[in-house]
Design an enzyme around this catalytic site. Structure first.
Site, PDB file in Angstrom:
ATOM      1  N   GLY A   6     -15.066  10.698   7.455  1.00 49.66           N
ATOM      2  CA  GLY A   6     -14.102   9.829   8.128  1.00 49.66           C
ATOM      3  C   GLY A   6     -14.072  10.002   9.635  1.00 49.66           C
ATOM      4  O   GLY A   6     -13.229   9.437  10.319  1.00 49.66           O
ATOM      5  N   GLY A  25      -6.848  11.808  22.592  1.00 48.87           N
ATOM      6  CA  GLY A  25      -5.856  12.116  21.559  1.00 48.87           C
ATOM      7  C   GLY A  25      -4.686  12.949  22.038  1.00 48.87           C
ATOM      8  O   GLY A  25      -3.904  12.514  22.868  1.00 48.87           O
ATOM      9  N   GLU A  33      -0.813   7.359  26.864  1.00 51.99           N
ATOM     10  CA  GLU A  33      -1.355   8.728  26.804  1.00 51.99           C
ATOM     11  C   GLU A  33      -2.314   8.896  25.629  1.00 51.99           C
ATOM     12  O   GLU A  33      -3.340   9.569  25.735  1.00 51.99           O
ATOM     13  CB  GLU A  33      -0.203   9.726  26.713  1.00 51.99           C
ATOM     14  CG  GLU A  33      -0.602  11.190  26.618  1.00 51.99           C
ATOM     15  CD  GLU A  33      -1.287  11.702  27.883  1.00 51.99           C
ATOM     16  OE1 GLU A  33      -2.529  11.820  27.838  1.00 51.99           O
ATOM     17  OE2 GLU A  33      -0.610  11.973  28.888  1.00 51.99           O
ATOM     18  N   ARG A  92       0.830  -1.205   0.000  1.00 51.75           N
ATOM     19  CA  ARG A  92       0.000   0.000   0.000  1.00 51.75           C
ATOM     20  C   ARG A  92       0.864   1.255   0.000  1.00 51.75           C
ATOM     21  O   ARG A  92       1.912   1.290   0.651  1.00 51.75           O
ATOM     22  CB  ARG A  92      -0.863  -0.010   1.264  1.00 51.75           C
ATOM     23  CG  ARG A  92      -2.298   0.375   1.041  1.00 51.75           C
ATOM     24  CD  ARG A  92      -3.092   0.189   2.320  1.00 51.75           C
ATOM     25  NE  ARG A  92      -3.188   1.432   3.055  1.00 51.75           N
ATOM     26  CZ  ARG A  92      -3.718   1.528   4.255  1.00 51.75           C
ATOM     27  NH1 ARG A  92      -4.163   0.429   4.876  1.00 51.75           N
ATOM     28  NH2 ARG A  92      -3.812   2.682   4.879  1.00 51.75           N
ATOM     29  N   ILE A 133      -4.466  15.595  23.865  1.00 55.13           N
ATOM     30  CA  ILE A 133      -4.516  16.274  25.165  1.00 55.13           C
ATOM     31  C   ILE A 133      -3.728  15.455  26.186  1.00 55.13           C
ATOM     32  O   ILE A 133      -4.043  14.285  26.383  1.00 55.13           O
ATOM     33  CB  ILE A 133      -5.968  16.412  25.668  1.00 55.13           C
ATOM     34  CG1 ILE A 133      -6.861  17.036  24.593  1.00 55.13           C
ATOM     35  CG2 ILE A 133      -6.014  17.219  26.952  1.00 55.13           C
ATOM     36  CD1 ILE A 133      -8.335  17.040  24.963  1.00 55.13           C
ATOM     37  N   LYS A 155     -12.506   4.963  27.336  1.00 55.17           N
ATOM     38  CA  LYS A 155     -11.655   6.067  27.791  1.00 55.17           C
ATOM     39  C   LYS A 155     -12.002   6.462  29.216  1.00 55.17           C
ATOM     40  O   LYS A 155     -11.127   6.743  30.041  1.00 55.17           O
ATOM     41  CB  LYS A 155     -11.820   7.258  26.853  1.00 55.17           C
ATOM     42  CG  LYS A 155     -11.349   6.964  25.423  1.00 55.17           C
ATOM     43  CD  LYS A 155     -11.822   8.059  24.467  1.00 55.17           C
ATOM     44  CE  LYS A 155     -11.412   7.771  23.037  1.00 55.17           C
ATOM     45  NZ  LYS A 155     -12.127   8.667  22.093  1.00 55.17           N
ATOM     46  N   GLU A 160     -16.949   5.571  11.846  1.00 54.56           N
ATOM     47  CA  GLU A 160     -16.698   4.324  11.130  1.00 54.56           C
ATOM     48  C   GLU A 160     -17.939   3.910  10.345  1.00 54.56           C
ATOM     49  O   GLU A 160     -19.037   4.410  10.586  1.00 54.56           O
ATOM     50  CB  GLU A 160     -16.364   3.209  12.132  1.00 54.56           C
ATOM     51  CG  GLU A 160     -15.242   3.534  13.080  1.00 54.56           C
ATOM     52  CD  GLU A 160     -13.882   3.579  12.392  1.00 54.56           C
ATOM     53  OE1 GLU A 160     -13.702   2.856  11.386  1.00 54.56           O
ATOM     54  OE2 GLU A 160     -13.015   4.350  12.833  1.00 54.56           O
TER      55      GLU A 160
END
Lengths: 435, 435
Positions: free
Chosen positions: B187, B134, B129, B49, B136, B205, B190
């Site tokens: 995007g 994400g 993390e 790919r 943060i 989370k 999903e």
């Protein structure tokens, strides 16, 4: 368990705050760091003053140098403020091979270069999380959390006094002078407010942030500084009409002509988060090349917030003293302290609720609903009847309740759904004021 | 300089993002950590790919286990996602004595207890993390920045997809189904959106945050989970009329009956910062006993933000591998990399400006002012004439300019202040949209 001995220089608001945490949360501090942390010594100008902390177990002195050079102290917390004596004290402590934690923004911004060189030479740490934005871990974010990023710019509300003044001027249409007097009465502003209202305090902090963002020596003289004293009520109103709030910001930015360091009032969009940071709160917005924008918000001053940052630094220092097992505990406390806690079921929580009930528009329906709520001792905070478009005889009843245990709400909902005239399922969303 | 060899498991968006940072910001990464960090190996399902990163210098394989067990790799970055293979890969890496950095929230929330026990047994680190919010640095804030605090509760917008859907529904009065389709096209969501819209991703989370906040094993089964699929346009409008926004929040809280872990829609006050967090952005509000409330805001997903967190973890791991000199560089880069940077003068900056000009209310005054601005090529974004109360013949002219170099603005202000009919000093405040 390794023992670490701490010496406090300064027993004012922040010194007492730090002492209180280390004494009252001693077990948690050991769980966090893996070491036993003991405050053994403290200095203060006046030892006879009554204080909101317990100093009976400490060796007390009026001489800060005695703490800085004591053979019984491993880490010094410099919480006295000022730049002259504080500088000598920190130098003496570093020269004695002690780690130093400071909350002193003026000291770091003006003398940081020499002090860090000395610390490196002595192989000890000098940390300063509390020097900028109080309880917000912004130094840690810049040095560690955002370490993958080239910092492009940052902008922050880093002086609570000026933010309080600008907020009160806007919200209550008061004059600068009037609000300043109140800020002084509340203890937010000093008797001589120059450092705050002319932006010098913010410049100290901005210079520290800029140096970390761009990897350069502290250069206080290069910071442009403008205060808030000229802002009038008219400016605040005109800015508002144009969609802006006036905030006193520190900017550090890679500009075309070099690094910009500047502290001055700025019109920022009302809808931007920084425009929403009001009162004595601080916030720093950071733009990194990888992460984009992140923002850090919290109280910029006060005993608890500042001591929170001082102790966070101390725990970092202590963990490294125990190296090579210096890794942060993965679960935030040492594995031995991790334990299963009772989990609350969702019907045991307490919450306020929003209810949307579709009902026929006829007499008696409301009575059935309010009866169901009353049966479970649920009081109503607000109720509105809404007629959705094109729905004929149906109405939406919107109810806000006060706080109640969810099991009671479930019981009430069960009755409501069976009540005469109620159509379909009741929509229920929890309400939280987040305070 | 110590060299650290990194193996990448997964070359998707985040894997390529991490590789790009380590290659393109290699010098900065060495300045941050004091070590040379080299990606030596990577695995991906399909090696043919085309990818937005340069893998030509890497040993490539389709077998993730080969990376996990390679004698040439010191640290494994697990960025493949999923829980089955990922678990085996992380176990194998830990068993081979390698440190592991993961972005995998499901893996940590569901299998974290066993994995951390294995890491402790092997004396290696497992960091995560990037698994929550994400870019943060919220894990670091909970474990280190707020370490002085007993955490009382936290509340967060920790799923960007649901926040995007709720924001679009409110701002554009669109239906849930309609916005979901767009989110999928963009995007953000999903093809099977269940994990996001039913709150499962947020629950993963939240469980991680709760365990760190309260020092307890991960317990995904105890988390109450409710999604956003039932929220209607009517609910959003009714909430708005009552002063609220509907947000999908995760809560962790020490309640009367035990620890509450819950993910569900909540009405929060419009004026609260969390109520202002829109689109795909994330934010976590934490209440500590010492610091009070702090808030952390930023992008919750995407290649750059997620890789930013992965690399921050990697730098922490690398610093400790170089122990005992494991202290964070005080100036965010190693002392040898600290250098003086050119400082911009304030008249070299570029900014938009707000001007308030007091002037006599007579013909020709405006012409003099606009001429002065035109002479310096300053274009006007908005202009308003305001009549202050009780001021007779005087008016306030309020002008918003476009961006211009400050020296030009200074020249224009000089002319304006000498212009016929202009009274007193012109008030000038810089304007910044902070983007």
């Amino acid at each position: 368990v390794k023992q670490v001995r701490v010496g406090l220089v300064g027993l004012g608001t922040v010194g007492c705050g730090a002492l209180n945490i280390l004494q009252k949360s001693a077990e948690l501090m050991t769980q966090r760091s893996g070491c036993e942390i003991k405050v053994v010594m403290a200095s203060a100008r006046d030892l006879t003053r009554s204080r909101p902390c317990d100093t009976t177990q400490l060796e007390l002195t009026t001489d800060p140098m005695a703490v800085a050079t004591s053979p019984n102290v491993d880490v010094v917390l410099e919480l006295m403020g000022g730049t002259d004596t504080a500088k000598s004290v920190v130098e003496a402590a570093l020269q004695s091979g002690k780690h130093v934690v400071t909350a002193n923004k003026a000291l770091i911004a003006r003398h940081g270069n020499a002090l860090f060189a000395l610390a490196a030479q002595q192989g000890v740490q000098l940390t300063f999380e509390a020097a900028v934005a109080g309880g917000i871990p912004i130094i840690k974010a810049l040095r560690e959390g955002l370490a993958a990023n080239k910092i492009e710019w940052l902008a922050g509300i880093i002086n609570g006094t000026t933010n309080f003044i600008l907020t009160e001027m806007r919200e209550k249409k008061r004059t600068f002078e009037d609000v300043l007097k109140e800020a002084q009465a509340l203890g937010y502003a000093e008797v001589d407010p120059t450092f705050d209202v002319e932006g010098i305090d913010a410049a100290h902090k901005l210079v520290i942030l800029a140096s970390l963002a761009f990897g350069m020596p502290f250069n206080f003289e290069a910071c442009y500084t403008e205060g808030v004293t000229k802002i009038t009520q008219a400016d605040i109103q005109y800015a508002d009409a144009l969609g802006f709030r006036i905030k006193h910001l520190g900017f550090a930015k890679q500009g075309a002509q070099g690094i910009e360091m500047r502290v001055h009032p700025v019109l920022v969009p009302k809808t931007h988060l920084l425009g929403q940071v009001d009162g004595v709160m601080n916030a720093v917005l950071v733009k990194g090349d990888q992460v984009g924008q992140t923002l850090y918000y919290g109280p910029g001053a006060g005993a608890g917030p500042t001591a929170s940052a001082v102790i966070a630094d101390l725990l970092d220092v202590v963990r490294l003293m125990a190296a090579p097992s210096a890794a942060v505990a993965p679960m935030a406390v040492q594995d031995s302290a991790v334990k299963t806690r009772a989990a609350a079921r969702i019907d045991q929580i307490k919450s306020a609720y929003y209810l949307r009930i579709s009902a026929e528009d006829k007499p008696g329906v409301l009575r059935g609903i309010t009866q169901a709520l009353a049966d479970e001792s649920i009081s109503v905070e607000a109720m509105n009847q809404k007629a959705p478009a094109n729905e004929g005889q149906t109405v939406d009843l919107v109810i806000l309740t006060n706080k109640v245990v969810e099991a009671s709400m479930n019981a009430a909902l069960e009755k409501i759904s069976q009540s005469a005239g109620v159509l379909g399922e009741v929509m229920r969303i929890r309400v939280d004021s987040l305070n």
